[in-house]
Design a protein around this motif. Sequence first.
Motif, PDB file in Angstrom:
ATOM      1  N   GLU A 112       2.044   8.669  -1.781  1.00 24.00           N
ATOM      2  CA  GLU A 112       1.248   9.087  -0.630  1.00 24.00           C
ATOM      3  C   GLU A 112      -0.068   8.316  -0.589  1.00 24.00           C
ATOM      4  O   GLU A 112      -0.500   7.857   0.478  1.00 24.00           O
ATOM      5  N   ARG A 113      -0.686   8.180  -1.762  1.00 20.60           N
ATOM      6  CA  ARG A 113      -1.960   7.458  -1.819  1.00 20.60           C
ATOM      7  C   ARG A 113      -1.769   5.988  -1.438  1.00 20.60           C
ATOM      8  O   ARG A 113      -2.599   5.416  -0.725  1.00 20.60           O
ATOM      9  N   MET A 114      -0.658   5.401  -1.878  1.00 17.10           N
ATOM     10  CA  MET A 114      -0.371   4.013  -1.501  1.00 17.10           C
ATOM     11  C   MET A 114      -0.228   3.892   0.011  1.00 17.10           C
ATOM     12  O   MET A 114      -0.766   2.955   0.617  1.00 17.10           O
ATOM     13  N   HIS A 120      -4.954   2.375   5.821  1.00 19.07           N
ATOM     14  CA  HIS A 120      -6.358   1.983   5.904  1.00 19.07           C
ATOM     15  C   HIS A 120      -6.482   0.463   5.994  1.00 19.07           C
ATOM     16  O   HIS A 120      -7.202  -0.067   6.857  1.00 19.07           O
ATOM     17  N   HIS A 121      -5.767  -0.233   5.119  1.00 14.27           N
ATOM     18  CA  HIS A 121      -5.819  -1.698   5.133  1.00 14.27           C
ATOM     19  C   HIS A 121      -5.199  -2.267   6.402  1.00 14.27           C
ATOM     20  O   HIS A 121      -5.680  -3.291   6.926  1.00 14.27           O
ATOM     21  N   ASN A 122      -4.140  -1.614   6.902  1.00 16.13           N
ATOM     22  CA  ASN A 122      -3.540  -2.066   8.159  1.00 16.13           C
ATOM     23  C   ASN A 122      -4.548  -1.991   9.300  1.00 16.13           C
ATOM     24  O   ASN A 122      -4.611  -2.905  10.147  1.00 16.13           O
ATOM     25  N   LYS A 123      -5.337  -0.904   9.334  1.00 19.12           N
ATOM     26  CA  LYS A 123      -6.352  -0.770  10.379  1.00 19.12           C
ATOM     27  C   LYS A 123      -7.396  -1.877  10.249  1.00 19.12           C
ATOM     28  O   LYS A 123      -7.785  -2.499  11.247  1.00 19.12           O
ATOM     29  N   ILE A 124      -7.826  -2.134   9.030  1.00 23.98           N
ATOM     30  CA  ILE A 124      -8.819  -3.189   8.817  1.00 23.98           C
ATOM     31  C   ILE A 124      -8.242  -4.545   9.217  1.00 23.98           C
ATOM     32  O   ILE A 124      -8.893  -5.332   9.918  1.00 23.98           O
ATOM     33  N   ILE A 125      -7.024  -4.805   8.791  1.00 22.90           N
ATOM     34  CA  ILE A 125      -6.378  -6.079   9.123  1.00 22.90           C
ATOM     35  C   ILE A 125      -6.207  -6.202  10.632  1.00 22.90           C
ATOM     36  O   ILE A 125      -6.453  -7.272  11.214  1.00 22.90           O
ATOM     37  N   GLN A 126      -5.802  -5.097  11.274  1.00 17.21           N
ATOM     38  CA  GLN A 126      -5.615  -5.111  12.722  1.00 17.21           C
ATOM     39  C   GLN A 126      -6.932  -5.416  13.428  1.00 17.21           C
ATOM     40  O   GLN A 126      -6.972  -6.229  14.371  1.00 17.21           O
ATOM     41  N   GLU A 127      -8.031  -4.790  12.972  1.00 20.35           N
ATOM     42  CA  GLU A 127      -9.337  -5.057  13.565  1.00 20.35           C
ATOM     43  C   GLU A 127      -9.726  -6.524  13.383  1.00 20.35           C
ATOM     44  O   GLU A 127     -10.208  -7.174  14.324  1.00 20.35           O
ATOM     45  N   LYS A 128      -9.510  -7.048  12.180  1.00 15.20           N
ATOM     46  CA  LYS A 128      -9.860  -8.445  11.901  1.00 15.20           C
ATOM     47  C   LYS A 128      -9.008  -9.396  12.746  1.00 15.20           C
ATOM     48  O   LYS A 128      -9.512 -10.409  13.255  1.00 15.20           O
TER      49      LYS A 128
END
Length: 183
Positions: A112-114, A120-128
Amino acid sequence: MERQGVDMPHAECKDQEPLPLGESTEQQQGEESHEKEAGWEPASANRQLMMLEGKSGPYFSSLDSSIEILKKRAQELIENINESRQKDHALMTNFRDSLKIKVSDLTEKLEERMYQLYNHHNKIIQEKLQEFTQKMAKISHLETELKQVCHTVETVYKDFQDLCVQPEATTLEEEQTHKDGEC
C-alpha cells in the motif's frame, strides 16, 4: 560405565521370576529329586542359580522392583520428552503461523505504501511533464517568432542593400553625365 553384580543379559533377567516369598528349599529339593527320577538332572550351574534364588529371593525381588521403578521412570522421562517435543512443535507451528500472518500484513502495508509513493511520484512526474510540454511549446513558438524576425531582418537588410546600391549607381551615372557634360 561397567556393570557390576550379576552378569546376565537383561532379557534373561526379565524372563526369570523370583520365587515367591515363603517357598522353602524343601520344595526345591523335592523338584530336584522329581527331575532326577524323570531322568533329567539340571546342570550344576542351574542348580546353584536356583539355590541362590531361593536363598536370596528378597534381594532379587528388590532388584526386580528397582528395575521396574527404573523402567517406569525411564518411560515417564520418554513420555515427558515426547510431550515437551509436541509442545515445542505446537509452539513452533503457532509461531510460524503468527509470523506468516504478520509478514503478510507487513507485506500488504508495504505494498500500500509503495502504491501511495507511486501515486505521489506519478503526480510529480505528470506536473513536470506538463511544465516540460508547455516550455517546449513556448520554445517552439519562440523559434517560430525568431524565424520571422530573422526573415524580417533579412528582408530589411536586402531592402537596405538595394537602397544603398541604387544611390551609388545613380551617383555614378550623374558623375558620368556630369563629366560628359563638361567635356
